[in-house]
Design an enzyme around this catalytic site. Structure first.
Site, mmCIF file in Angstrom:
data_model
loop_
_atom_site.group_PDB
_atom_site.id
_atom_site.type_symbol
_atom_site.label_atom_id
_atom_site.label_comp_id
_atom_site.label_asym_id
_atom_site.label_seq_id
_atom_site.Cartn_x
_atom_site.Cartn_y
_atom_site.Cartn_z
ATOM 1 N N SER A 122 0.812 -1.199 -0.022
ATOM 2 C CA SER A 122 -0.328 0.017 0.065
ATOM 3 C C SER A 122 0.942 1.172 0.047
ATOM 4 O O SER A 122 2.050 0.975 0.662
ATOM 5 C CB SER A 122 -0.838 -0.178 1.162
ATOM 6 O OG SER A 122 -1.860 1.292 1.787
ATOM 7 N N TYR A 146 -0.768 0.355 10.451
ATOM 8 C CA TYR A 146 -0.846 0.008 8.504
ATOM 9 C C TYR A 146 0.293 0.033 7.710
ATOM 10 O O TYR A 146 0.775 -0.920 7.270
ATOM 11 C CB TYR A 146 -1.899 0.389 8.173
ATOM 12 C CG TYR A 146 -2.943 -0.176 6.607
ATOM 13 C CD1 TYR A 146 -3.289 -1.959 6.772
ATOM 14 C CD2 TYR A 146 -2.439 0.591 5.518
ATOM 15 C CE1 TYR A 146 -3.306 -2.434 5.612
ATOM 16 C CE2 TYR A 146 -2.603 -0.488 4.445
ATOM 17 C CZ TYR A 146 -3.508 -1.665 4.488
ATOM 18 O OH TYR A 146 -3.665 -2.546 3.326
ATOM 19 N N LYS A 150 2.834 -3.633 6.755
ATOM 20 C CA LYS A 150 3.050 -3.113 5.013
ATOM 21 C C LYS A 150 4.675 -3.019 5.244
ATOM 22 O O LYS A 150 4.624 -3.764 3.990
ATOM 23 C CB LYS A 150 1.836 -2.442 4.470
ATOM 24 C CG LYS A 150 0.723 -2.497 4.119
ATOM 25 C CD LYS A 150 1.085 -4.301 3.437
ATOM 26 C CE LYS A 150 -1.037 -4.229 3.491
ATOM 27 N NZ LYS A 150 -1.303 -5.570 2.356
#
Length: 321
Positions: A122, A146, A150
């Protein structure tokens, strides 16, 4: 050829599965088996003897070991705890987004499997000064759990590929618009909702200013880019397996204007701003401007305009205007 989609019950996983069943698209050869792994499968999938569904948690090491023991040739790793939920629940985000991904790599190593892995990363791996343009060599400095999770998995995918345990490629997805179905816990969920809900006669809100810039890509282009990532020869990638996908820079205002141009102008009256400090605190750290020269050279594709993205959604959902 055996293909495994981890996160195959999600909307991108299901869409990818349909594409593979109906059109193929992998240069490695025809698909003899397609396995989808997810906790649930909320939508009917194509009926095909090659397709099997496995309802289980991705973090279940024993089950994952059995699936990998069937020696899939290509793995699409799409499973994740989405951004907003990962920020609110660190333990859950770490367990699924990081530890289960590390477990996947370790199982591949222990089984001497060396599959081709396409990992859905992402642009949330970036943060900080959103006025700068992100280049291929810009370092990842996430401002969310998050994004951090990633980024850690990207580095592991690089290292395990360098050591010859897997043949991975991590593609950094822009915000995906327009997602079908209901809003989810992703902090970027409003980007789809503010278009999708009015098209179905429902009210929607957005938490940021109208001129907030966002970097987006349609589901159709994302699936095409997943397949393209799997088809790229390993020698073209070298040791750096991380790719910023090309996308489209637009604004909340431009997306709403595009909706107005394509439909009844009254629809945008269903959309209003509802400030949300939690969402703004994450969304406003995601840079909206990229110069993805490497992805372009490698043949990845972007959408032309926000109008094109909205038109694709209207056509795919058979929405009568």
């Amino acid at each position: 050829m055996h293909v495994l989609i981890i996160g195959g019950g999600g909307f991108l996983g299901r869409r990818l599965a349909r594409e593979l069943i109906e059109k193929g698209g992998l240069v490695q050869g025809g698909i003899t088996r397609l396995t989808l792994l997810d906790r649930a499968f909320p939508e009917e999938l194509p009926k095909d003897p090659r397709l099997e569904r496995v309802e289980a948690d991705f973090s279940d090491g024993e089950l994952l070991g059995k699936l990998l023991g069937q020696r899939p040739d290509v793995i699409f790793h799409l499973a994740a705890i989405v951004s907003g939920e990962a920020e609110k629940n660190l333990d859950l985000g770490m367990a699924v987004n990081f530890q289960a991904s590390l477990q996947l790599l370790e199982l591949c190593r222990s089984l001497a499997l060396r599959p081709k892995i396409v990992f859905a990363s992402s642009v949330a791996v970036f943060g900080g000064d959103v006025s700068r343009t992100i280049l291929d060599e810009t370092a990842a400095r996430p401002r969310s759990s998050y994004g951090t999770q990633k980024a850690m998995v990207e580095l592991l995918m690089n290292d395990y590929s360098r050591r010859g345990f897997v043949d991975a490629r991590s593609i950094r997805l822009p915000t995906i618009a327009i997602r079908p179905g209901r809003p989810n816990a992703a902090t970027s969920s409003f980007v789809s909702s503010m278009i999708r809900e009015p098209l179905h006669g429902k009210k929607a809100t957005y938490p940021v200013a109208l001129d907030t810039e966002i970097w987006i890509q349609s589901p159709k282009r994302v699936v095409r880019n997943f397949l393209h990532a799997a088809n790229i020869a390993e020698k073209k990638l070298g040791d750096d397996r991380i790719i910023n996908l090309p996308g489209l820079t637009t604004t909340v205002r431009e997306m709403l204007h595009s909706l107005e141009r394509l439909t009844d102008p009254g629809l945008i009256k269903l959309v209003s701003r509802q400030p949300d400090a939690f969402l703004e605190g994450i969304v406003l750290t995601w840079p909206p401007n990229f110069d993805p020269q490497r992805a372009t050279r490698l043949g990845f594709v972007a959408d032309a305009s926000s109008e094109e993205i909205i038109r694709l959604y209207i056509e795919e959902e058979n929405i009568m205007l």
